[in-house]
Design a protein around this motif. Structure first.
Motif, PDB file in Angstrom:
ATOM      1  N   GLU A  78     -45.363   8.192 112.455  1.00 53.36           N
ATOM      2  CA  GLU A  78     -46.350   7.920 113.591  1.00 53.36           C
ATOM      3  C   GLU A  78     -46.323   9.330 114.375  1.00 53.36           C
ATOM      4  N   ALA A  79     -45.245   9.841 114.421  1.00 53.80           N
ATOM      5  CA  ALA A  79     -45.208  11.361 115.254  1.00 53.80           C
ATOM      6  C   ALA A  79     -46.139  12.025 114.459  1.00 53.80           C
ATOM      7  N   THR A  80     -45.852  12.240 113.063  1.00 51.41           N
ATOM      8  CA  THR A  80     -46.606  13.199 112.075  1.00 51.41           C
ATOM      9  C   THR A  80     -48.356  13.058 112.244  1.00 51.41           C
ATOM     10  N   MET A  81     -48.327  11.606 112.351  1.00 53.92           N
ATOM     11  CA  MET A  81     -50.000  11.253 112.625  1.00 53.92           C
ATOM     12  C   MET A  81     -50.442  11.481 113.858  1.00 53.92           C
ATOM     13  N   ALA A  82     -49.850  11.531 115.041  1.00 47.63           N
ATOM     14  CA  ALA A  82     -50.331  12.089 116.278  1.00 47.63           C
ATOM     15  C   ALA A  82     -50.570  13.584 116.256  1.00 47.63           C
ATOM     16  N   MET A  83     -49.540  14.185 115.507  1.00 53.70           N
ATOM     17  CA  MET A  83     -49.839  15.639 115.389  1.00 53.70           C
ATOM     18  C   MET A  83     -50.921  16.173 114.388  1.00 53.70           C
ATOM     19  N   GLU A  84     -50.956  15.369 113.179  1.00 53.31           N
ATOM     20  CA  GLU A  84     -52.137  15.583 112.491  1.00 53.31           C
ATOM     21  C   GLU A  84     -53.721  15.199 113.353  1.00 53.31           C
ATOM     22  N   ALA A  90     -52.725  16.497 118.490  1.00 52.22           N
ATOM     23  CA  ALA A  90     -52.065  16.668 119.584  1.00 52.22           C
ATOM     24  C   ALA A  90     -51.085  17.616 119.712  1.00 52.22           C
ATOM     25  N   ASP A  91     -51.036  18.217 120.995  1.00 51.58           N
ATOM     26  CA  ASP A  91     -50.306  19.299 121.147  1.00 51.58           C
ATOM     27  C   ASP A  91     -48.612  19.164 120.972  1.00 51.58           C
ATOM     28  N   ALA A  92     -48.318  18.079 121.424  1.00 52.63           N
ATOM     29  CA  ALA A  92     -46.894  17.551 121.322  1.00 52.63           C
ATOM     30  C   ALA A  92     -46.842  16.087 121.409  1.00 52.63           C
ATOM     31  N   MET A 137     -37.281  12.766 113.551  1.00 50.94           N
ATOM     32  CA  MET A 137     -38.677  13.116 114.359  1.00 50.94           C
ATOM     33  C   MET A 137     -38.825  14.644 114.558  1.00 50.94           C
ATOM     34  N   LYS A 138     -38.042  15.231 114.672  1.00 54.58           N
ATOM     35  CA  LYS A 138     -38.152  17.052 114.485  1.00 54.58           C
ATOM     36  C   LYS A 138     -39.133  17.151 113.379  1.00 54.58           C
ATOM     37  N   LEU A 139     -38.731  16.855 112.083  1.00 50.99           N
ATOM     38  CA  LEU A 139     -39.092  17.118 111.167  1.00 50.99           C
ATOM     39  C   LEU A 139     -40.751  16.674 111.001  1.00 50.99           C
ATOM     40  N   GLY A 140     -40.640  15.261 111.482  1.00 49.58           N
ATOM     41  CA  GLY A 140     -42.165  14.822 111.436  1.00 49.58           C
ATOM     42  C   GLY A 140     -43.293  15.472 112.531  1.00 49.58           C
ATOM     43  N   VAL A 141     -42.715  16.024 113.554  1.00 56.45           N
ATOM     44  CA  VAL A 141     -43.455  16.744 114.318  1.00 56.45           C
ATOM     45  C   VAL A 141     -43.936  17.850 113.683  1.00 56.45           C
ATOM     46  N   GLN A 142     -42.912  18.469 113.283  1.00 58.63           N
ATOM     47  CA  GLN A 142     -43.154  19.875 112.697  1.00 58.63           C
ATOM     48  C   GLN A 142     -44.152  19.603 111.328  1.00 58.63           C
ATOM     49  N   ALA A 143     -44.114  18.579 110.515  1.00 58.88           N
ATOM     50  CA  ALA A 143     -44.838  18.763 109.296  1.00 58.88           C
ATOM     51  C   ALA A 143     -46.570  18.278 109.832  1.00 58.88           C
ATOM     52  N   ALA A 173     -49.529  20.505 109.217  1.00 57.78           N
ATOM     53  CA  ALA A 173     -50.824  19.959 108.285  1.00 57.78           C
ATOM     54  C   ALA A 173     -52.154  20.096 109.256  1.00 57.78           C
ATOM     55  N   TYR A 174     -51.860  19.925 110.626  1.00 62.08           N
ATOM     56  CA  TYR A 174     -53.034  20.042 111.413  1.00 62.08           C
ATOM     57  C   TYR A 174     -53.524  21.663 111.177  1.00 62.08           C
ATOM     58  N   LEU A 175     -52.571  22.455 111.286  1.00 61.35           N
ATOM     59  CA  LEU A 175     -53.157  23.824 111.272  1.00 61.35           C
ATOM     60  C   LEU A 175     -53.651  24.213 109.860  1.00 61.35           C
ATOM     61  N   ALA A 176     -53.058  23.692 108.593  1.00 61.35           N
ATOM     62  CA  ALA A 176     -53.549  23.790 107.478  1.00 61.35           C
ATOM     63  C   ALA A 176     -54.953  23.404 107.191  1.00 61.35           C
ATOM     64  N   GLY A 177     -55.234  22.252 107.654  1.00 61.06           N
ATOM     65  CA  GLY A 177     -56.591  21.591 107.653  1.00 61.06           C
ATOM     66  C   GLY A 177     -56.492  20.714 106.278  1.00 61.06           C
ATOM     67  N   ARG A 178     -56.761  19.363 106.485  1.00 63.92           N
ATOM     68  CA  ARG A 178     -56.876  18.476 105.208  1.00 63.92           C
ATOM     69  C   ARG A 178     -58.052  18.641 104.452  1.00 63.92           C
TER      70      ARG A 178
END
Length: 269
Positions: free
Chosen positions: A203-209, A212-214, A234-240, A244-249
């Motif tokens: 869910e943290a990953t989804m927010a960042m994807e 979201a900035d943080a 959680m650290k890894l989820g946020v980083q992933a 992913a957001y920066l890479a662009g799906r």
């Protein structure tokens, strides 16, 4: 590489980590301290009401066991039912920051919650307190419902971020307000931090994807079976999610598309 080139800016401060941790609900002080360390977060939020007014002579607070040269305190006005109470807590929060050597720390996580059952933030009280604190030089991070118009009003007032909830505080229900959070992200010129309700790293990953900035979370780590391990996850989820957001799906397609097209194979032969 991502840490050095993609930093989070809040007010005039820069941070490498996009995960923020709360400090409540841990079973032991050791769990709290070790989870914060394992998460590699740089911002720790603490409810001002739960802290002693004088940390100098208090050796029981977990704040004594954290390295405040590496961490930034985010005082939280949690428990405030009115704008006036929140303003008072903000000033007390700055005094506590001074006691740990952060005299230039005027950050405040602004919470005004008059609803004891659902703990939903009061938009009118939040606006009122935010306007006053911004004028007094505070770096205001307001906790809000996922209300796109309220987010714009707070940005216009000069808030440093907006912090829409994913779902009610401590519920672990995940992201129940995806469409509104997406609108807030698309229209905001300040960082958007998803706060409350996240229960899992996915869910943290989804927010960042979403962009979201943080992410700020507490209960998901503190009440897990292994808080230190969950903090690392959680650290890894946020980083992933950020990568992913920066890479662009890829674009979604209506039909299957072979991963190894025949024309591509013929070119390789």
């Amino acid at each position: 590489m991502i840490q050095s080139l993609d930093r989070l800016k809040i007010g005039d401060k820069f941070f490498n980590s996009r995960l923020m941790l709360g400090s409540g609900k841990y079973r032991t002080m050791e769990d709290a301290v070790n989870s914060i360390i394992k998460s590699e977060c740089e911002i720790v939020t603490v409810a001002v009401r739960r802290l002693p007014t004088n940390l100098t002579n208090d050796n029981t607070s977990f704040l004594k066991f954290l390295d405040w040269n590496k961490l930034w305190l985010l005082p939280n006005t949690a428990g405030s039912q009115t704008a006036e109470e929140a303003i008072r807590m903000a000033y007390l929060g700055h005094e506590l920051a001074c006691q740990i050597g952060q005299e230039n720390n005027f950050f405040v996580k602004l919470e005004v919650i008059s609803d004891p059952k659902y703990l939903l933030p009061d938009p009118i009280g939040t606006l009122k307190a935010a306007e006053f604190l911004v004028k007094k030089g505070f770096t205001v991070l307001p906790y809000i419902n996922a209300d796109p118009m309220l987010a714009l009003h707070l940005e216009d007032l000069g808030c440093a971020t907006v912090m829409p909830l994913g779902s009610p505080i401590g519920s672990g229900q995940g992201l129940k307000n995806l469409s509104n959070i997406q609108i807030i992200i698309e229209n905001s010129n300040i960082p958007v931090i998803v706060d409350a309700g996240i229960g899992t790293p996915s869910e943290a990953t989804m927010a960042m994807e979403l962009g979201a900035d943080a992410v700020l979370l507490n209960t998901a780590v503190a009440q897990s079976n292994n808080p230190e391990q969950m903090a690392s996850a959680m650290k890894l989820g946020v980083q992933a999610g950020r990568l992913a957001y920066l890479a662009g799906r890829m674009k979604k397609k209506s039909y299957a598309n072979p991963s190894s097209p025949l024309n591509q194979i013929s070119q390789l032969l």
